[in-house]
Design an enzyme around this catalytic site. Sequence first.
Site, PDB file in Angstrom:
ATOM      1  CG  HIS A   7      -0.263  -0.280   2.527  1.00  0.00           C
ATOM      2  ND1 HIS A   7       0.589   0.626   3.113  1.00  0.00           N
ATOM      3  CD2 HIS A   7      -0.281  -1.347   3.353  1.00  0.00           C
ATOM      4  CE1 HIS A   7       1.035   0.139   4.254  1.00  0.00           C
ATOM      5  NE2 HIS A   7       0.538  -1.074   4.420  1.00  0.00           N
ATOM      6  CG  HIS A  45       4.217  -1.713   2.167  1.00  0.00           C
ATOM      7  ND1 HIS A  45       2.926  -2.179   2.066  1.00  0.00           N
ATOM      8  CD2 HIS A  45       4.757  -2.359   3.236  1.00  0.00           C
ATOM      9  CE1 HIS A  45       2.706  -3.078   3.008  1.00  0.00           C
ATOM     10  NE2 HIS A  45       3.790  -3.208   3.740  1.00  0.00           N
ATOM     11  CD  GLN A  65       7.004 -11.265  11.184  1.00  0.00           C
ATOM     12  OE1 GLN A  65       8.127 -11.357  10.730  1.00  0.00           O
ATOM     13  NE2 GLN A  65       6.327 -10.123  11.184  1.00  0.00           N
ATOM     14  CD  GLN A  83       8.782  -4.652  12.690  1.00  0.00           C
ATOM     15  OE1 GLN A  83       8.246  -5.740  12.719  1.00  0.00           O
ATOM     16  NE2 GLN A  83       8.675  -3.840  11.647  1.00  0.00           N
ATOM     17  CB  SER A  95      -2.645  -1.859   8.187  1.00  0.00           C
ATOM     18  OG  SER A  95      -2.471  -3.227   8.469  1.00  0.00           O
TER      19      SER A  95
HETATM   20  P1  AMP Z   1       4.460  -4.995   6.799  1.00  0.00           P
HETATM   21  O1  AMP Z   1       4.483  -5.408   5.365  1.00  0.00           O
HETATM   22  O2  AMP Z   1       3.099  -4.649   7.307  1.00  0.00           O
HETATM   23  O3  AMP Z   1       5.225  -5.940   7.694  1.00  0.00           O
HETATM   24  O4  AMP Z   1       5.243  -3.620   6.867  1.00  0.00           O
HETATM   25  C1  AMP Z   1       6.511  -3.466   6.273  1.00  0.00           C
HETATM   26  C2  AMP Z   1       7.071  -2.140   6.703  1.00  0.00           C
HETATM   27  O5  AMP Z   1       6.175  -1.111   6.305  1.00  0.00           O
HETATM   28  C3  AMP Z   1       7.236  -2.018   8.225  1.00  0.00           C
HETATM   29  O6  AMP Z   1       8.436  -1.322   8.517  1.00  0.00           O
HETATM   30  C4  AMP Z   1       6.018  -1.221   8.621  1.00  0.00           C
HETATM   31  O7  AMP Z   1       6.201  -0.476   9.802  1.00  0.00           O
HETATM   32  C5  AMP Z   1       5.862  -0.305   7.422  1.00  0.00           C
HETATM   33  N1  AMP Z   1       4.489   0.198   7.329  1.00  0.00           N
HETATM   34  C6  AMP Z   1       3.342  -0.513   7.494  1.00  0.00           C
HETATM   35  N2  AMP Z   1       2.280   0.302   7.412  1.00  0.00           N
HETATM   36  C7  AMP Z   1       2.754   1.547   7.187  1.00  0.00           C
HETATM   37  C8  AMP Z   1       2.150   2.831   7.019  1.00  0.00           C
HETATM   38  N3  AMP Z   1       0.837   3.005   7.069  1.00  0.00           N
HETATM   39  N4  AMP Z   1       2.965   3.899   6.805  1.00  0.00           N
HETATM   40  C9  AMP Z   1       4.316   3.743   6.766  1.00  0.00           C
HETATM   41  N5  AMP Z   1       4.940   2.568   6.910  1.00  0.00           N
HETATM   42  C10 AMP Z   1       4.176   1.477   7.126  1.00  0.00           C
END
Ligand code: AMP
Length: 286
Positions: A34, A37, A61, A153, A185
Amino acid sequence: MQIVNRVSEMQSIADSLRKDGKIISCVPTMGFFHDGHISLMKKALELGDILVTYLFVNPTQFAPNEDFSKYPRDLKQDTKIAEQAGVHYLFCPEVEDMYPGGFNSSVHLSGITDKFEGKLRPTHYIGVSTVVAKLFNAIKPHVAVFGQKDYQQTLVIKQMTKELLFDIKIVVAPTLREPDGLAMSSRNIYLNPEERKFAVIIYSALNDATQAIMNGESRRKIINGVMHNALRKLSSIKIDYASAADSDNLDEPDEFKPGQKVVLLVAVYQGRTRLIDNALVTIPGK
Ligand code: AMP
């Protein structure tokens, strides 16, 4: 953009990039991209010459009762998005390559991992720190960008990097939000339209507590109460935690000091979907 599936291939690519003097940046993800990312990828592109995006839904995890098998996946769409974002290498290893038979190592941090998410999900951060250590050794980045969205994290990764002497700069990028304030998310896709509409209450709770602090409140229990009161307005919300803590070590003093940096941490179930969010705020007066 090149897709890399083998750890050994990723390591050879990283070695030759480093030999050529390139700065490697990386963005670790579980995919289903999204705009949040993408914002991390843009940041990482600014910080290095070559961007490796890591896409791996890491089984270790997730606890057995969590959503590993139904976690959203769309490699075709992710490949398109990554290419458009300017990613140079999309590293998507197979589970068997990351965890071959007989794999029996883990990276376990104490302290920060015993609180909040770590308390409720005792194996979660062992899975996270182990997979991140492995991806650091596979991608060999100079810089890694993580999202503030997963605040605890970022503290875990910073502690691991520092204490285990990974020579990698950790950069934390801000949370991207939907127009109504809901943090983006991959899991938002689980929400039905009604749940989605009211999920904005999480952002309101964070804003209410931020406002209370800006108005002079520094007692932790009162700040927590402000968040709980906001969240309790919605009967479909089940609160895992909604708590203020010191933003460096997640300590929970009775009262925060002027100038102290505080993180407001929220984890709730909206219906059957678990959502987390946070906000940083400094106690006024110093
Ligand atoms: P994930 O794929 O959800 O494990 O997230 C991968 C990375 O993207 C992690 O470092 C998350 O903290 C970051 N991330 C997830 N959601 C957001 C968001 N809304 N804004 C910025 N970074 C995000």
